[in-house]
Design a protein around this motif. Structure first.
Motif, PDB file in Angstrom:
ATOM      1  N   HIS A 155      -2.552  -0.773 -11.684  1.00  0.00           N
ATOM      2  CA  HIS A 155      -1.391  -0.289 -10.922  1.00  0.00           C
ATOM      3  C   HIS A 155      -0.120  -0.271 -11.768  1.00  0.00           C
ATOM      4  O   HIS A 155       0.984  -0.142 -11.238  1.00  0.00           O
ATOM      5  CB  HIS A 155      -1.142  -1.192  -9.705  1.00  0.00           C
ATOM      6  CG  HIS A 155      -2.346  -1.433  -8.849  1.00  0.00           C
ATOM      7  ND1 HIS A 155      -3.054  -0.413  -8.240  1.00  0.00           N
ATOM      8  CD2 HIS A 155      -2.988  -2.581  -8.499  1.00  0.00           C
ATOM      9  CE1 HIS A 155      -4.065  -0.933  -7.552  1.00  0.00           C
ATOM     10  NE2 HIS A 155      -4.060  -2.232  -7.699  1.00  0.00           N
ATOM     11  N   ARG A 156      -0.266  -0.421 -13.077  1.00  0.00           N
ATOM     12  CA  ARG A 156       0.894  -0.585 -13.957  1.00  0.00           C
ATOM     13  C   ARG A 156       1.904   0.569 -13.832  1.00  0.00           C
ATOM     14  O   ARG A 156       3.126   0.354 -13.910  1.00  0.00           O
ATOM     15  CB  ARG A 156       0.421  -0.684 -15.414  1.00  0.00           C
ATOM     16  CG  ARG A 156       1.522  -0.980 -16.401  1.00  0.00           C
ATOM     17  CD  ARG A 156       0.961  -0.931 -17.810  1.00  0.00           C
ATOM     18  NE  ARG A 156       0.151  -2.095 -18.124  1.00  0.00           N
ATOM     19  CZ  ARG A 156       0.620  -3.174 -18.735  1.00  0.00           C
ATOM     20  NH1 ARG A 156       1.878  -3.216 -19.119  1.00  0.00           N
ATOM     21  NH2 ARG A 156      -0.152  -4.189 -18.982  1.00  0.00           N
ATOM     22  N   ALA A 157       1.395   1.789 -13.617  1.00  0.00           N
ATOM     23  CA  ALA A 157       2.286   2.950 -13.588  1.00  0.00           C
ATOM     24  C   ALA A 157       3.357   2.824 -12.502  1.00  0.00           C
ATOM     25  O   ALA A 157       4.449   3.396 -12.617  1.00  0.00           O
ATOM     26  CB  ALA A 157       1.462   4.221 -13.371  1.00  0.00           C
ATOM     27  N   ALA A 158       3.073   2.085 -11.445  1.00  0.00           N
ATOM     28  CA  ALA A 158       4.032   1.963 -10.344  1.00  0.00           C
ATOM     29  C   ALA A 158       5.215   1.059 -10.725  1.00  0.00           C
ATOM     30  O   ALA A 158       6.250   1.083 -10.058  1.00  0.00           O
ATOM     31  CB  ALA A 158       3.334   1.391  -9.109  1.00  0.00           C
ATOM     32  N   GLU A 159       5.085   0.273 -11.776  1.00  0.00           N
ATOM     33  CA  GLU A 159       6.136  -0.655 -12.229  1.00  0.00           C
ATOM     34  C   GLU A 159       6.688  -1.494 -11.078  1.00  0.00           C
ATOM     35  O   GLU A 159       7.886  -1.719 -10.959  1.00  0.00           O
ATOM     36  CB  GLU A 159       7.279   0.108 -12.902  1.00  0.00           C
ATOM     37  CG  GLU A 159       6.869   0.749 -14.196  1.00  0.00           C
ATOM     38  CD  GLU A 159       8.016   1.476 -14.864  1.00  0.00           C
ATOM     39  OE1 GLU A 159       9.000   1.805 -14.176  1.00  0.00           O
ATOM     40  OE2 GLU A 159       7.911   1.712 -16.074  1.00  0.00           O
ATOM     41  N   LEU A 160       5.799  -1.902 -10.198  1.00  0.00           N
ATOM     42  CA  LEU A 160       6.209  -2.604  -8.979  1.00  0.00           C
ATOM     43  C   LEU A 160       5.974  -4.097  -9.144  1.00  0.00           C
ATOM     44  O   LEU A 160       4.887  -4.524  -9.526  1.00  0.00           O
ATOM     45  CB  LEU A 160       5.369  -2.057  -7.816  1.00  0.00           C
ATOM     46  CG  LEU A 160       5.754  -2.449  -6.411  1.00  0.00           C
ATOM     47  CD1 LEU A 160       7.161  -1.968  -6.067  1.00  0.00           C
ATOM     48  CD2 LEU A 160       4.763  -1.828  -5.422  1.00  0.00           C
ATOM     49  N   ASN A 161       6.998  -4.873  -8.850  1.00  0.00           N
ATOM     50  CA  ASN A 161       6.867  -6.333  -8.881  1.00  0.00           C
ATOM     51  C   ASN A 161       7.092  -6.887  -7.488  1.00  0.00           C
ATOM     52  O   ASN A 161       7.811  -6.293  -6.684  1.00  0.00           O
ATOM     53  CB  ASN A 161       7.895  -6.949  -9.822  1.00  0.00           C
ATOM     54  CG  ASN A 161       7.627  -6.572 -11.246  1.00  0.00           C
ATOM     55  OD1 ASN A 161       6.480  -6.539 -11.677  1.00  0.00           O
ATOM     56  ND2 ASN A 161       8.675  -6.249 -11.978  1.00  0.00           N
TER      57      ASN A 161
ATOM     58  N   ALA B 230       0.803  -1.235   0.000  1.00  0.00           N
ATOM     59  CA  ALA B 230       0.000   0.000   0.000  1.00  0.00           C
ATOM     60  C   ALA B 230       0.836   1.286   0.000  1.00  0.00           C
ATOM     61  O   ALA B 230       0.615   2.169  -0.845  1.00  0.00           O
ATOM     62  CB  ALA B 230      -0.980  -0.021   1.180  1.00  0.00           C
ATOM     63  N   PRO B 231       1.840   1.430   0.908  1.00  0.00           N
ATOM     64  CA  PRO B 231       2.611   2.676   0.878  1.00  0.00           C
ATOM     65  C   PRO B 231       3.434   2.828  -0.391  1.00  0.00           C
ATOM     66  O   PRO B 231       3.759   3.938  -0.813  1.00  0.00           O
ATOM     67  CB  PRO B 231       3.506   2.568   2.117  1.00  0.00           C
ATOM     68  CG  PRO B 231       3.496   1.146   2.523  1.00  0.00           C
ATOM     69  CD  PRO B 231       2.232   0.542   2.012  1.00  0.00           C
ATOM     70  N   ARG B 232       3.760   1.708  -1.018  1.00  0.00           N
ATOM     71  CA  ARG B 232       4.543   1.770  -2.267  1.00  0.00           C
ATOM     72  C   ARG B 232       3.672   2.209  -3.440  1.00  0.00           C
ATOM     73  O   ARG B 232       4.170   2.698  -4.438  1.00  0.00           O
ATOM     74  CB  ARG B 232       5.180   0.405  -2.563  1.00  0.00           C
ATOM     75  CG  ARG B 232       6.234   0.032  -1.549  1.00  0.00           C
ATOM     76  CD  ARG B 232       6.749  -1.398  -1.721  1.00  0.00           C
ATOM     77  NE  ARG B 232       7.987  -1.575  -0.977  1.00  0.00           N
ATOM     78  CZ  ARG B 232       8.060  -1.739   0.339  1.00  0.00           C
ATOM     79  NH1 ARG B 232       6.954  -1.786   1.049  1.00  0.00           N
ATOM     80  NH2 ARG B 232       9.213  -1.841   0.951  1.00  0.00           N
ATOM     81  N   LEU B 233       2.366   1.984  -3.303  1.00  0.00           N
ATOM     82  CA  LEU B 233       1.436   2.364  -4.376  1.00  0.00           C
ATOM     83  C   LEU B 233       0.701   3.651  -4.045  1.00  0.00           C
ATOM     84  O   LEU B 233       0.064   4.255  -4.919  1.00  0.00           O
ATOM     85  CB  LEU B 233       0.412   1.238  -4.594  1.00  0.00           C
ATOM     86  CG  LEU B 233       0.969  -0.090  -5.128  1.00  0.00           C
ATOM     87  CD1 LEU B 233      -0.097  -1.177  -5.068  1.00  0.00           C
ATOM     88  CD2 LEU B 233       1.457   0.082  -6.564  1.00  0.00           C
ATOM     89  N   GLY B 234       0.745   4.043  -2.766  1.00  0.00           N
ATOM     90  CA  GLY B 234       0.055   5.266  -2.339  1.00  0.00           C
ATOM     91  C   GLY B 234      -1.450   5.106  -2.319  1.00  0.00           C
ATOM     92  O   GLY B 234      -2.190   6.079  -2.547  1.00  0.00           O
TER      93      GLY B 234
END
Ligand SMILES: CC(C)(COP(=O)(O)OP(=O)(O)OC[C@H]1O[C@@H](n2cnc3c(N)ncnc32)[C@H](O)[C@@H]1OP(=O)(O)O)[C@@H](O)C(=O)NCCC(=O)NCCS
Length: 249
Positions: A98-104, A72-76
């Motif tokens: 959530h693609r814009a976060a480029e988070l895996n 959650a904090p990584r995605l805001g």
């Protein structure tokens, strides 16, 4: 550790750019479990209800809820607003919204411990195992490891076999999870190092699957009594073949 997480999530020092690994105890008190339950989607709540043993259900709730609290904090966004989808082999990832976060991310659990790895623009896989005696390590290695790995294990003194087996197992699992294929990746198609005291390495991989050069691997002990490994590579280094395969996810 993020201030919003009121839970003993230990951040582990892993030497790789933009790679965060957290170890979390799945045996959480009731108030924490209630908080984590409140984050779950209807589908996750339904899954939780299918466990026969309360201990397993509680660990599932903590595992999924903590994944949401760490993301959650990584995605805001709030933990309950996170959406997941799986690739063709069951590897969960963030939904396209959530693609814009480029988070895996990737998750593993064993015993009462969960391990989470987060990174940007990398493929990542983690595996953790409770350290224990493996009675038939050589036989299992013959069945599940590559010939080179099985031979390396067979050459070790008896008192070193269990830990070396688990080191090899976690490294292989971390790799098949990072590449996203799970057990669809033939386990004899690649070799890893298995000495628990030596650096974890991907030593060989069948060229039809991938190349060794882009991959990094670390072995570590996330908590007393647990052994783990993480495998990762920059997304930009994914071969064109693999890119084509993963675009079908
Ligand atoms: C995913 C897999 C590779 C690992 O599962 P596992 O070791 O039993 O369990 P772990 O706790 O390490 O990992 C499970 C998590 O991996 C993730 N996962 C599931 N499929 C995945 C895939 N294809 N790729 C990456 N991650 C995956 C999920 O987050 C899952 O957690 P969840 O069930 O709470 O959603 C699974 O395919 C499997 O069945 N493994 C069997 C073990 C085995 O025979 N290993 C031989 C290694 S030598």
């Amino acid at each position: 550790m993020n201030e919003g997480i009121r839970h003993p999530a230990a951040r582990l020092a892993i030497e790789a750019d933009d790679l965060d690994v957290f170890a979390v105890s799945l045996d959480a008190p009731e108030d924490v479990r209630a908080r984590l339950w409140s984050h779950l989607s209807p589908e996750e709540r339904q899954n939780a209800e299918t466990f026969v043993f309360p201990e397993h259900q509680q660990r599932y709730v903590v595992g999924r809820g903590m994944l949401r609290e760490l993301l959650a904090p990584r995605l805001g966004i709030p933990p309950g607003a996170i959406e997941f989808i799986g690739n063709a082999y069951g590897k969960p990832r963030l939904a396209d919204v959530h693609r814009a976060a480029e988070l895996n991310f990737n998750v593993s659990h064993s015993g009462s411990l969960a391990l989470y790895a987060f990174c940007r623009d990398r493929d990542v896989g983690v595996d953790v195992e409770l350290m224990r005696e493996i009675e038939d390590a050589d036989d299992l290695a013959e069945r599940f490891f590559s010939p080179a790995e099985a031979a390396a294990l067979a050459a070790l003194p008896a008192d070193q076999k269990s830990l070396a087996f688990l080191a090899c197992w976690t490294r292989k699992e971390a790799f098949i999870k990072a590449i996203g294929l799970g057990l669809s990746c033939p386990l004899d198609a690649f070799d890893v190092s298995l000495d628990p005291e030596a650096p974890a390495r991907l030593l060989r991989i069948d060229p039809s699957i991938d190349s060794v050069s882009s991959w990094s691997m670390q072995g570590f002990r996330p908590r007393d009594g647990y052994i783990a490994a993480v495998a990762h590579r920059p997304r930009g280094l994914v071969s064109q073949d693999r890119l084509a395969a993963s675009s079908a996810d």
